[in-house]
Structures are given as C-alpha cells and as structure tokens.
Design a protein around this motif. Sequence first.
Motif, PDB file in Angstrom:
ATOM      1  N   TYR A 120       0.879  -1.326   0.107  1.00  0.00           N
ATOM      2  CA  TYR A 120      -0.099  -0.118   0.200  1.00  0.00           C
ATOM      3  C   TYR A 120       0.932   1.303   0.244  1.00  0.00           C
ATOM      4  O   TYR A 120       0.654   2.180  -0.639  1.00  0.00           O
ATOM      5  CB  TYR A 120      -0.909   0.132   1.303  1.00  0.00           C
ATOM      6  N   LYS A 121       1.961   1.166   0.715  1.00  0.00           N
ATOM      7  CA  LYS A 121       2.869   2.278   0.913  1.00  0.00           C
ATOM      8  C   LYS A 121       3.391   2.919  -0.533  1.00  0.00           C
ATOM      9  O   LYS A 121       3.743   3.896  -0.622  1.00  0.00           O
ATOM     10  CB  LYS A 121       3.766   2.264   1.951  1.00  0.00           C
ATOM     11  N   GLN A 122       3.740   1.758  -1.234  1.00  0.00           N
ATOM     12  CA  GLN A 122       4.347   1.972  -2.715  1.00  0.00           C
ATOM     13  C   GLN A 122       3.310   2.156  -3.688  1.00  0.00           C
ATOM     14  O   GLN A 122       3.619   2.816  -4.862  1.00  0.00           O
ATOM     15  CB  GLN A 122       5.083   0.653  -3.056  1.00  0.00           C
ATOM     16  N   CYS A 123       1.961   1.962  -3.534  1.00  0.00           N
ATOM     17  CA  CYS A 123       1.209   2.317  -4.420  1.00  0.00           C
ATOM     18  C   CYS A 123       0.313   3.487  -4.430  1.00  0.00           C
ATOM     19  O   CYS A 123       0.467   4.551  -4.428  1.00  0.00           O
ATOM     20  CB  CYS A 123      -0.061   1.057  -4.456  1.00  0.00           C
ATOM     21  N   HIS A 124      -0.892   3.136  -3.674  1.00  0.00           N
ATOM     22  CA  HIS A 124      -1.992   4.384  -3.267  1.00  0.00           C
ATOM     23  C   HIS A 124      -1.467   5.155  -2.124  1.00  0.00           C
ATOM     24  O   HIS A 124      -2.198   6.342  -1.813  1.00  0.00           O
ATOM     25  CB  HIS A 124      -3.431   3.852  -3.168  1.00  0.00           C
ATOM     26  N   GLY A 125      -0.756   4.586  -1.245  1.00  0.00           N
ATOM     27  CA  GLY A 125      -0.146   5.287   0.040  1.00  0.00           C
ATOM     28  C   GLY A 125       0.973   6.053  -0.029  1.00  0.00           C
ATOM     29  O   GLY A 125       1.294   6.519   0.976  1.00  0.00           O
ATOM     30  N   SER A 126       1.513   6.123  -1.114  1.00  0.00           N
ATOM     31  CA  SER A 126       2.650   6.935  -1.337  1.00  0.00           C
ATOM     32  C   SER A 126       2.396   8.472  -1.085  1.00  0.00           C
ATOM     33  O   SER A 126       1.295   8.965  -1.287  1.00  0.00           O
ATOM     34  CB  SER A 126       3.454   7.000  -2.716  1.00  0.00           C
ATOM     35  N   LEU A 127       3.269   9.015  -0.529  1.00  0.00           N
ATOM     36  CA  LEU A 127       3.218  10.505  -0.187  1.00  0.00           C
ATOM     37  C   LEU A 127       3.120  11.475  -1.300  1.00  0.00           C
ATOM     38  O   LEU A 127       2.952  12.595  -1.376  1.00  0.00           O
ATOM     39  CB  LEU A 127       4.164  10.902   1.033  1.00  0.00           C
TER      40      LEU A 127
END
Length: 128
Positions: A120-127
């Motif tokens: 998620y942090k690499q896809c839609h959760g990236s800042l």
Amino acid sequence: QGIYLRGYAQKQPKQEFKRESFLLFQQMLERIKHELVQLLARVRIRSEEEVQALEAQQRAQAEQQARSMQFQHAEAGAFGGDAMAPVEQPPAGTPSQPVFRDAPKVGRNDPCPCGSGKKYKQCHGSLS
C-alpha cells in the motif's frame, strides 16, 4: 580569522588580536559619526502649517482610495450565487457524528486493495 598566523611571525596572537580589534572599533565609531553628520546635514525641519497640509493631503488620498476600492471581485457572481454560500455549521452543543469505515483499515505494509500486488505504501499510500 588570520590572527593565528601571526604566531608564525614571532608575534603574540593575543596582543595582535587586541590591537586589530581596537583598530576596527575605532573605524566603526568614525563611520557612525560620519553617517550621523551626513544625516543631520540633510534633515529638513518643516513648519506646523506644512505638516498639517501634508497630513490633510494624505487623509484625502486615503479616503479616495477607500471609495475607489471594491471588496468583491467583478466576476464573483458570474457562476451562480450559491458558489460562495456559507457552509452551515451544527450548533455548538451538538456532538459530531463518528465516521465508520466499510472495510478494515489498510496498513502501510499490507497489499494494496486496488489489486496491483504492491504494498500500500508503494502504490496508493505513497506521499508523492
């Protein structure tokens, strides 16, 4: 900055520092005196009538600017009057309703719910 190099010339660095700092201090005082004399030479003392006339002129200019100012943009109502309608706030004593999720919260390291297979942090959760 270069006082320590004076030690190589067989001079006392502390004495050289004192001598140089006193010289700089004297130069600063002379520069201040010179600037003060220049400022005092350029001062123009105005009479009471001149001051009152200047203040009246400034007041007139301020009033003219206040009359010519528009506090609303010319195109503010062009797209409809409801665009700038105030948002209604609930009364102060009313508690706000909690928000409930339909699905469980997605962690940063969990697989992304979009199905890409990435975290998620690499896809839609990236800042970014």
